[in-house]
Each structure stands twice: as C-alpha cells, then as structure tokens.
Motif scaffolding. Structure first.
Motif, PDB file in Angstrom:
ATOM      1  N   PRO B 119      -7.007   0.841  13.412  1.00 42.81           N
ATOM      2  CA  PRO B 119      -6.455  -0.462  13.005  1.00 42.81           C
ATOM      3  C   PRO B 119      -7.093  -1.639  13.745  1.00 42.81           C
ATOM      4  N   ASP B 120      -7.472  -1.419  15.017  1.00 42.38           N
ATOM      5  CA  ASP B 120      -8.038  -2.523  15.800  1.00 42.38           C
ATOM      6  C   ASP B 120      -9.420  -2.943  15.330  1.00 42.38           C
ATOM      7  N   VAL B 124      -6.235  -6.111  10.578  1.00 47.24           N
ATOM      8  CA  VAL B 124      -4.825  -5.847  10.286  1.00 47.24           C
ATOM      9  C   VAL B 124      -3.903  -6.840  10.981  1.00 47.24           C
ATOM     10  N   SER B 125      -4.129  -7.068  12.304  1.00 48.41           N
ATOM     11  CA  SER B 125      -3.192  -7.943  13.009  1.00 48.41           C
ATOM     12  C   SER B 125      -3.290  -9.369  12.469  1.00 48.41           C
ATOM     13  N   ALA B 126      -4.494  -9.784  12.078  1.00 49.51           N
ATOM     14  CA  ALA B 126      -4.640 -11.113  11.474  1.00 49.51           C
ATOM     15  C   ALA B 126      -3.828 -11.214  10.183  1.00 49.51           C
ATOM     16  N   LEU B 127      -3.794 -10.102   9.424  1.00 51.61           N
ATOM     17  CA  LEU B 127      -3.024 -10.095   8.177  1.00 51.61           C
ATOM     18  C   LEU B 127      -1.531 -10.221   8.465  1.00 51.61           C
ATOM     19  N   VAL B 128      -1.054  -9.450   9.451  1.00 52.50           N
ATOM     20  CA  VAL B 128       0.369  -9.501   9.791  1.00 52.50           C
ATOM     21  C   VAL B 128       0.745 -10.915  10.244  1.00 52.50           C
ATOM     22  N   GLU B 150      -6.069   5.195   0.679  1.00 55.90           N
ATOM     23  CA  GLU B 150      -4.640   5.469   0.533  1.00 55.90           C
ATOM     24  C   GLU B 150      -3.942   5.416   1.894  1.00 55.90           C
ATOM     25  N   ALA B 151      -4.589   6.036   2.888  1.00 58.69           N
ATOM     26  CA  ALA B 151      -3.991   6.045   4.229  1.00 58.69           C
ATOM     27  C   ALA B 151      -3.854   4.614   4.735  1.00 58.69           C
ATOM     28  N   THR B 152      -4.874   3.797   4.473  1.00 59.78           N
ATOM     29  CA  THR B 152      -4.831   2.410   4.919  1.00 59.78           C
ATOM     30  C   THR B 152      -3.691   1.660   4.236  1.00 59.78           C
ATOM     31  N   ALA B 153      -3.483   1.921   2.946  1.00 61.11           N
ATOM     32  CA  ALA B 153      -2.377   1.288   2.219  1.00 61.11           C
ATOM     33  C   ALA B 153      -1.039   1.711   2.825  1.00 61.11           C
ATOM     34  N   HIS B 154      -0.907   3.012   3.131  1.00 64.74           N
ATOM     35  CA  HIS B 154       0.327   3.496   3.770  1.00 64.74           C
ATOM     36  C   HIS B 154       0.534   2.780   5.103  1.00 64.74           C
ATOM     37  N   TYR B 155      -0.551   2.673   5.859  1.00 64.34           N
ATOM     38  CA  TYR B 155      -0.457   2.039   7.181  1.00 64.34           C
ATOM     39  C   TYR B 155      -0.025   0.574   7.061  1.00 64.34           C
ATOM     40  N   ALA B 157       1.556  -0.841   4.639  1.00 59.90           N
ATOM     41  CA  ALA B 157       2.944  -0.918   4.174  1.00 59.90           C
ATOM     42  C   ALA B 157       3.877  -0.771   5.364  1.00 59.90           C
ATOM     43  N   ARG B 158       3.516   0.125   6.263  1.00 60.16           N
ATOM     44  CA  ARG B 158       4.360   0.380   7.426  1.00 60.16           C
ATOM     45  C   ARG B 158       4.424  -0.842   8.348  1.00 60.16           C
ATOM     46  N   VAL B 159       3.258  -1.470   8.606  1.00 62.11           N
ATOM     47  CA  VAL B 159       3.290  -2.594   9.543  1.00 62.11           C
ATOM     48  C   VAL B 159       3.801  -3.885   8.903  1.00 62.11           C
ATOM     49  N   LEU B 160       3.741  -3.966   7.569  1.00 58.76           N
ATOM     50  CA  LEU B 160       4.179  -5.201   6.916  1.00 58.76           C
ATOM     51  C   LEU B 160       5.652  -5.164   6.510  1.00 58.76           C
ATOM     52  N   ARG B 161       6.188  -3.957   6.408  1.00 55.83           N
ATOM     53  CA  ARG B 161       7.571  -3.821   5.931  1.00 55.83           C
ATOM     54  C   ARG B 161       8.561  -4.670   6.735  1.00 55.83           C
TER      55      ARG B 161
END
Lengths: 373, 199
Positions: B119-120, B124-128, B150-155, B157-161
C-alpha cells in the motif's frame, strides 16, 4: 474421438515423423528405450499439455534442440479439427496453441482432444504424495467445469501473493485483501471438487466391479485436515476467510499458507485401512488403473463420446487374467494406443487390433508380423 | 571488431532499456532515426521536453504539466465522484468513453507483494485523505479484474469504508456486441453475479 494424424518435430527422442493413426486398438511393441513411451507421450502432450510421466515441461524438447512442434488432426462429432502446439525452450518452456490458424487460450485448447492417460506412474495416485491426487481430481474438475482452470490459476496466484506478503512482513489489511480472493475462489474450487468426486466415486465403483475386485472395495473420500471440506461444505467462503486470518502469524513464520484446498487430499481406504498399507503391488496398480478408468468414464459421460486412450507399459505388474480384464475394459473404445516391452504376452489377448513396432524413436506402422513371437 | 561508433552504441543501449524493445528493434529504430536526422532532432526535443515538464498531478496523480492537472482545475467536472484506476492509461480509456464526468485517482499500480508493491508504494493514503478532506459522494473502484486488481479493490474498500463514502466496483461481463453462447464461463458467471434489475 479419434486422432487421425500426428506430426512430431523435436519431441523427446522421437524421430521427426508424420503418422497416420488408426481407430480401435493399436499395440506398440519394441525394446526398452526404443521410444514407445515417447510416442504415447506425444499423443498425451498434444491433447493434455502434460505427460503421464513426472517430468518438467522443458524435458519434452529433444535433447540439444530448443523447440518442438506437435500437431494432429482429430475427428470429433463428425468434423475434423486441426490442433498444433509450438513450444520454445528458453529459461522455461513457452507454448503457443493453435486450432487451424487461430491461436487459443489454454482452457480452450485442452478441450479439443482430451487424452485419457494410463501408465505405470499411476501407482502414485495410491501411494504417492497428495499433490498427485489433487492434480488427478482437478483434471476431472476441469473436464466437468472448464472454467475451473482460471479459478485454479487465480487461486494459485493469490496464494503466492499472500505467502510473499506475509514473508516480507506486510500488513493485515493487504493480507486480508488476498485472503478475500483465496476464500472466494477456494470455496468454489472445493465445491467443484466435491461434485467431481461424487461423479468419480460412482464410476470407480462400477470399474472395480467390472475388474472383478472382491469386497471390501476401495473407498475414496475428500480429505481436508483443516476441516474446510468434507461432508460439511456450507459457508465455506466465510470459514476459509476466518481460518486464513487465524493462521496468519503461523503462516508468516512458516512461509506458507497452511489452510485451504491446496493442502487437501483424497483419502483412499480399503475396509477402513489406508490403501497404501492394505494393498499389494499388483492391487495398487489395478486400483490406479481403476481410478484412471473412472476418470475416463466421467469424461466420456461429459463428452458423449470416448476420448483417445493411451496406456504405457500395459502389462507391467499385472498378471495375465487381470491384464485380460483391463484390456476388456478398453476394448470397444474409439481409439486406444497401448505399449508393451513384451508384446508376445499382450498380443494373444489383444483381439482385432493393429501391432506396430518402435525402433530408434521411429514408429513403423503396420508391421504386425515382426512383433509376433 | 565492433564497427558501431560510440554515440550509436550509447543510443542503442538506451533504446534497449525501453519495454518491448530488444536488440533487433533497437537497431531498426537507430537506422531509421539516422536516416531522418530532422525527425530525430524533433524526437529528442519532445523526449527532453516531456521529461522536464511532465509530473503527477498532486491531487489525482494523472500526468500533468502543472501542479494540478487540467481536469482537477476544471469547474465543470463532478467533484463528488472519484474513479480509482491503476495507471493513467486506464484513466484515458475511461475518459475516452465520454460518459464520465467525475474526477480520477491514479494508484500507480496494484498491490503486488511478489514485485515488492504494498500500500505504501501506491497513492492509497493520498486517496483516503482526499476522500476525507472533500465532499465525495462515491468512489468507483476501477482496478482490473486480475488477482492483484481485485485484491487492491478489496483493500481500498476496507480502508475507505470508515469514511462512509459510497463504494462501487465497475461491472465485469459480456463485451458489447458479444454473444452469450461464445462467452467463456468465467465471464458469464461474473455477468450473472453482476446482473441488475430492470425498472
């Protein structure tokens, strides 16, 4: 299904040759090392992309050469299909697959000319490592549900990613993301395996009866030490997901994924005792033959016709009366190619088949008189 | 004896670093460039210019020539929708449909532990941060339907939920103009799973 023509170039120790094959039974005779197995292997690899021998794909290329081509014409359902594979050996073996002039994906190609392979190596189905039985079962799964190939590839890829992630100390979030994929594809894979095993079990029972196996007959069941399979296959996805999460720390230390369908096995037992302990060498071979015949029967049901059958070293470890019964099970199938180093034993029990001779990697068709004692 | 002058050798070496270019292609390219010197100079200037000026937009990480790309500066775009893609090419493809009026977010790849990408290494953190800071109503996860995508989408979803934003995944299924009987079973299975009601 009948393989009408076979062309081999640069394949193992076979001489480059084009052959016309015949329907019905063909027996290949010849001394050890003459190329009988290599010829049957060419047929198996043409159809299945894998040999009945445990060899790495790169060994399929003739020693000292860097590519091979196998091509064939198969007659199925009244029409003729041309298939071809061009393999090139660099660090790995890469293959391009063709039907006529159209390039195919592996899943499509494998459906063109499935070959039912039998050989002495089949003993491994009974006494070998779990991997042998998984591969065997997954082949049946593929024949029933061709889309399972991609499922399996997806599962394996996610497995490698998770193991690497855990080994490199990646976070729980990323691990969970790959476990999500392992859970969904793994659950579906187990479901398809159980379904395939039910079909296989029914056919195995019938084959054992035909081969005259006395009671108690061997039983095959799905064996999942992690509890993610077997009779209770409900909520599998959720259960795999939580099992993976639970094992994350342990798996990170051991650098592998310890639960899931890649660790499952088939348990084969006779009267409650594991088959490998209960059976003699001859019985082991016969059970392995029965398993292959059962897989062949499942495939036949699915195709509505008989695939090409190859049987390497047919008489090894079988006594004369058992050999007769095995050959009787093969008789009447569309095309059966068998080999023997002692054709004088097999010829008398083969009725109405052709006998070919193999010498220095070259198949001599129609030389029946040469092989008769 | 190597007959190639040092400058030609240097050029060949650089070209061979490019994806999809082997020694033979490189030789052909060099031959062509040296036959057309004015074109070669224009190419050199274009490469130098792009290398100097092109950067990632600090908002969405699309390629841009300014701090913020033209899209992020465009008042006509819908700022409440963010389409998350793996790389700029995917964003260009979505944009070419002409059907999308929101903004993008380029991840710079997918989770790919086998190639050392976690993730680093992605944005990702910029998106959040972006989702938290702005009024965003929907995040469309448009990574590819590969294991990594797919794994990235799952990930994601988890951090944005926890932000409460509405998360959607692009649909996968039959190609337009395709026929059901020719579709492979994986595609067909996915299009069945992704079916929607007809109102």
């Amino acid at each position: 299904m009948i393989l009408r023509r076979l062309r081999a170039r640069g394949f193992r120790n076979l001489a480059d040759q084009d052959l016309q094959l015949e329907a019905g039974l063909t027996l290949l005779g010849g001394p050890n090392g003459a190329g009988k197995s290599n010829f049957l292997e060419a047929v198996a690899v043409l159809g299945n992309l894998s040999s009945f021998r445990p060899i790495s794909p790169s060994q399929l290329v003739c020693w000292g050469r860097e590519k091979y081509t196998l091509a064939g014409v198969v007659r199925r359902a009244g029409s003729e299909v041309e298939l071809r594979q061009d393999a090139r050996l660099t660090r790995y073996l890469t293959r391009s697959l063709w039907r006529g002039g159209r390039r195919l994906a592996m899943g499509e190609y494998l459906q063109l000319c499935p070959v039912a392979p039998l050989s002495g190596y089949d003993r491994a189905l009974v006494v070998g490592a779990p991997e042998e039985r998984r591969r065997f079962l997954d082949r049946v799964v593929f024949h029933l549900h061709p889309e399972a190939l991609r499922l399996l590839q997806q599962y394996r890829r996610a497995l490698r990613q998770r193991s690497e992630l855990l080994a490199s100390g990646g976070g729980d979030g990323a691990a969970e993301a790959f476990e999500e994929i392992l859970a969904s594809s793994g659950a579906r894979l187990i479901e398809l395996r159980l379904q395939a095993l039910r079909a296989l079990g029914a056919c195995l029972e019938a084959e054992l009866a035909e081969l005259g196996w006395p009671a108690p007959r061997p039983q095959v069941r799905y064996h999942a030490l992690d509890g993610l399979g077997g009779p209770d296959a409900t909520q599998l996805g959720t259960r795999i997901r939580s099992a993976l999460a639970r094992m994350r720390r342990v798996d990170a230390q051991q650098r592998r994924t310890s639960v899931g369908p890649h660790r499952h096995d088939l348990a084969i037992s006779v009267g409650g005792t594991p088959a490998r302990e209960a059976l003699s060498a001859g019985q082991t071979k016969l059970l392995a033959v029965a398993l292959r015949l059962a897989a062949l029967a499942v495939l036949e049901q699915r195709l509505g016709s008989s695939p090409v059958v190859v049987f390497d070293d047919v008489d090894a470890e079988l006594d004369a009366s058992t050999l007769m019964r095995v050959l009787a099970r093969l008789a009447g199938r569309a095309q059966v190619l068998i080999s023997s180093a002692r054709p004088e034993i097999v010829v008398p029990v083969v009725k109405g088949g052709a006998v070919w001779w193999v010498e220095s990697g070259r198949v001599k068709t129609g030389g029946a008189e040469r092989s008769l004692p | 004896m190597d007959l190639r002058p040092p400058s030609v050798r240097a050029l060949l070496e650089e070209l061979e670093q490019l994806p999809g270019v082997g020694p033979r292609t490189a030789t052909r390219l060099v031959q062509h460039l040296l036959r057309h010197p004015s074109g070669a100079r224009r190419l050199a200037a274009a490469v130098a210019g792009a290398a100097q000026i092109v950067r990632h937009c600090r908002e969405c990480f699309l390629l841009a020539e300014e701090e913020r790309c033209r899209l992020c500066q465009d008042p006509a775009r819908d700022r409440e929708v963010i389409c998350v893609v793996e790389d700029p090419l995917n964003a260009w493809a979505v944009e070419a449909t002409g059907e999308y009026s929101g903004l993008y977010h380029v991840l710079g790849g997918t989770l790919d532990p086998l190639h050392g990408v976690g993730p680093d290494e992605l944005t990702v953190s910029a998106l959040v941060e972006r989702v938290k800071r702005n009024v965003v109503g929907e995040v469309i996860l448009a990574t590819n339907p590969t294991v990594e995508g797919e794994a990235t989408a799952h990930y994601l979803a988890r951090v944005l939920r926890p932000t409460g934003v509405r998360l959607t995944r692009i649909a996968f299924g039959l190609p337009a103009g395709g026929e059901i009987s020719y579709a492979d079973q994986v595609t067909l299975t996915r299009s069945l799973a992704g079916r929607r009601g007809m109102d």
